[in-house]
Design a protein around this motif. Structure first.
Motif, mmCIF file in Angstrom:
data_model
loop_
_atom_site.group_PDB
_atom_site.id
_atom_site.type_symbol
_atom_site.label_atom_id
_atom_site.label_comp_id
_atom_site.label_asym_id
_atom_site.label_seq_id
_atom_site.Cartn_x
_atom_site.Cartn_y
_atom_site.Cartn_z
ATOM 1 N N VAL A 25 0.823 -1.584 0.074
ATOM 2 C CA VAL A 25 -0.241 0.066 0.368
ATOM 3 C C VAL A 25 0.717 1.103 -0.059
ATOM 4 O O VAL A 25 0.467 1.889 -1.051
ATOM 5 C CB VAL A 25 -0.735 -0.227 0.976
ATOM 6 C CG1 VAL A 25 -1.297 1.262 1.754
ATOM 7 C CG2 VAL A 25 -2.080 -0.683 1.006
ATOM 8 N N THR A 28 1.809 2.540 -3.745
ATOM 9 C CA THR A 28 0.886 2.826 -3.956
ATOM 10 C C THR A 28 0.507 4.414 -3.695
ATOM 11 O O THR A 28 -0.209 4.805 -4.485
ATOM 12 C CB THR A 28 -0.747 2.320 -3.845
ATOM 13 O OG1 THR A 28 -1.091 1.907 -3.194
ATOM 14 C CG2 THR A 28 -0.104 0.224 -4.829
ATOM 15 N N GLY A 29 1.103 4.944 -2.477
ATOM 16 C CA GLY A 29 1.058 5.688 -2.180
ATOM 17 C C GLY A 29 -0.263 6.344 -1.526
ATOM 18 O O GLY A 29 -1.319 7.350 -1.286
ATOM 19 N N ASP A 30 -1.251 4.922 -1.527
ATOM 20 C CA ASP A 30 -2.555 5.254 -0.683
ATOM 21 C C ASP A 30 -2.273 4.767 0.767
ATOM 22 O O ASP A 30 -3.848 4.271 0.946
ATOM 23 C CB ASP A 30 -3.564 3.763 -1.481
ATOM 24 C CG ASP A 30 -3.515 4.533 -2.913
ATOM 25 O OD1 ASP A 30 -3.792 5.951 -2.951
ATOM 26 O OD2 ASP A 30 -3.713 3.710 -3.807
ATOM 27 N N ASP A 33 -5.077 7.034 2.597
ATOM 28 C CA ASP A 33 -6.453 6.966 2.255
ATOM 29 C C ASP A 33 -7.570 5.756 2.123
ATOM 30 O O ASP A 33 -8.671 5.615 2.238
ATOM 31 C CB ASP A 33 -7.109 7.060 0.301
ATOM 32 C CG ASP A 33 -5.487 7.798 -0.380
ATOM 33 O OD1 ASP A 33 -5.871 9.225 0.354
ATOM 34 O OD2 ASP A 33 -5.159 8.184 -1.344
ATOM 35 N N LEU A 34 -6.616 4.384 3.159
ATOM 36 C CA LEU A 34 -7.362 2.935 3.040
ATOM 37 C C LEU A 34 -8.096 3.487 4.748
ATOM 38 O O LEU A 34 -7.143 4.015 5.701
ATOM 39 C CB LEU A 34 -6.990 2.625 3.703
ATOM 40 C CG LEU A 34 -6.599 1.909 2.280
ATOM 41 C CD1 LEU A 34 -5.475 0.525 2.201
ATOM 42 C CD2 LEU A 34 -7.662 1.062 1.241
ATOM 43 N N GLY A 105 6.431 5.747 -2.178
ATOM 44 C CA GLY A 105 5.046 6.055 -1.498
ATOM 45 C C GLY A 105 5.107 6.154 0.050
ATOM 46 O O GLY A 105 5.051 6.350 1.078
ATOM 47 N N THR A 109 5.614 8.664 3.189
ATOM 48 C CA THR A 109 4.330 8.451 4.811
ATOM 49 C C THR A 109 5.452 8.594 5.818
ATOM 50 O O THR A 109 4.961 9.687 6.811
ATOM 51 C CB THR A 109 3.800 7.066 4.417
ATOM 52 O OG1 THR A 109 3.642 6.112 4.017
ATOM 53 C CG2 THR A 109 3.908 6.750 5.914
#
Length: 189
Positions: A25, A28-30, A33-34, A105, A109
């Protein structure tokens, strides 16, 4: 006591599944977002398992970071044991750029965690700086690197490369920075 061993192995497997999914994750850079509970579902474990191992999103991110630091430090030791000192340093710096590029990613973070003042990031930075210090010290000792450049200066270059990950020509520019650093480290450079 024997009955505990399979549970511990299972718990370790589930923890590793969570870390592996978090690494994916990150890439993906998300990560932010999750929903935090989604990590459990994506890793195929229960939410209780997630919270037992990682009570917060930040704890999960920090665990991934510690793993990445350990990987880089182990790589530095491996290179130092197998290559001439200057080659080991150069290879480590280039490998670190490869690592940053493969985990963009994670850089995003980490920037968020840095803003929160994470002690884990400071500890990891010190561990990486020690790995660089060991490589530089060996190269200084054999006369292939100047003795008036601090490992901290090299770390600043690596931090700058990581912080600039959003630039369109990042990879080319990062390689150029490493080339400049290595040229500047040579005696008479």
């Amino acid at each position: 006591m024997t009955a505990d061993k399979p549970l511990r192995a299972d718990a370790r497997r589930k923890r590793e599944a969570l870390l592996a999914k978090a690494r994916e994750v990150f890439d993906t850079g998300d990560f932010f977002d999750l929903r935090f509970d989604d990590f459990a579902r994506l890793a195929g474990v229960g939410t209780g398992t997630l919270y037992r191992h990682f009570p917060t999103r930040e704890a999960l991110a920090e665990a991934v970071y510690r793993g990445e630091v350990a990987t880089l430090c182990e790589r530095a030791r491996e290179l130092q044991a197998t290559l001439p000192a200057a080659e080991a340093l150069a290879k480590f710096l280039r490998d670190t750029v490869d690592h940053i590029g493969a985990h963009v990613g994670l850089a995003r973070t980490l920037a968020t965690l840095m803003a929160a003042g994470s002690d884990t990031l400071a500890d990891g930075s010190r561990e990486l700086e020690q790995a660089v210090t060991d490589l530089v010290t060996a190269a200084v000792r054999d006369g292939t690197v100047r003795d008036d450049v601090s490992p901290g200066a090299i770390m600043m270059a690596l931090h700058g490369i990581g912080a600039a990950h959003d630039r369109p020509e990042w990879r080319t520019e990062a390689d150029g920075v490493i080339t400049l650093v290595l040229a500047g480290l040579r005696p008479g450079g």
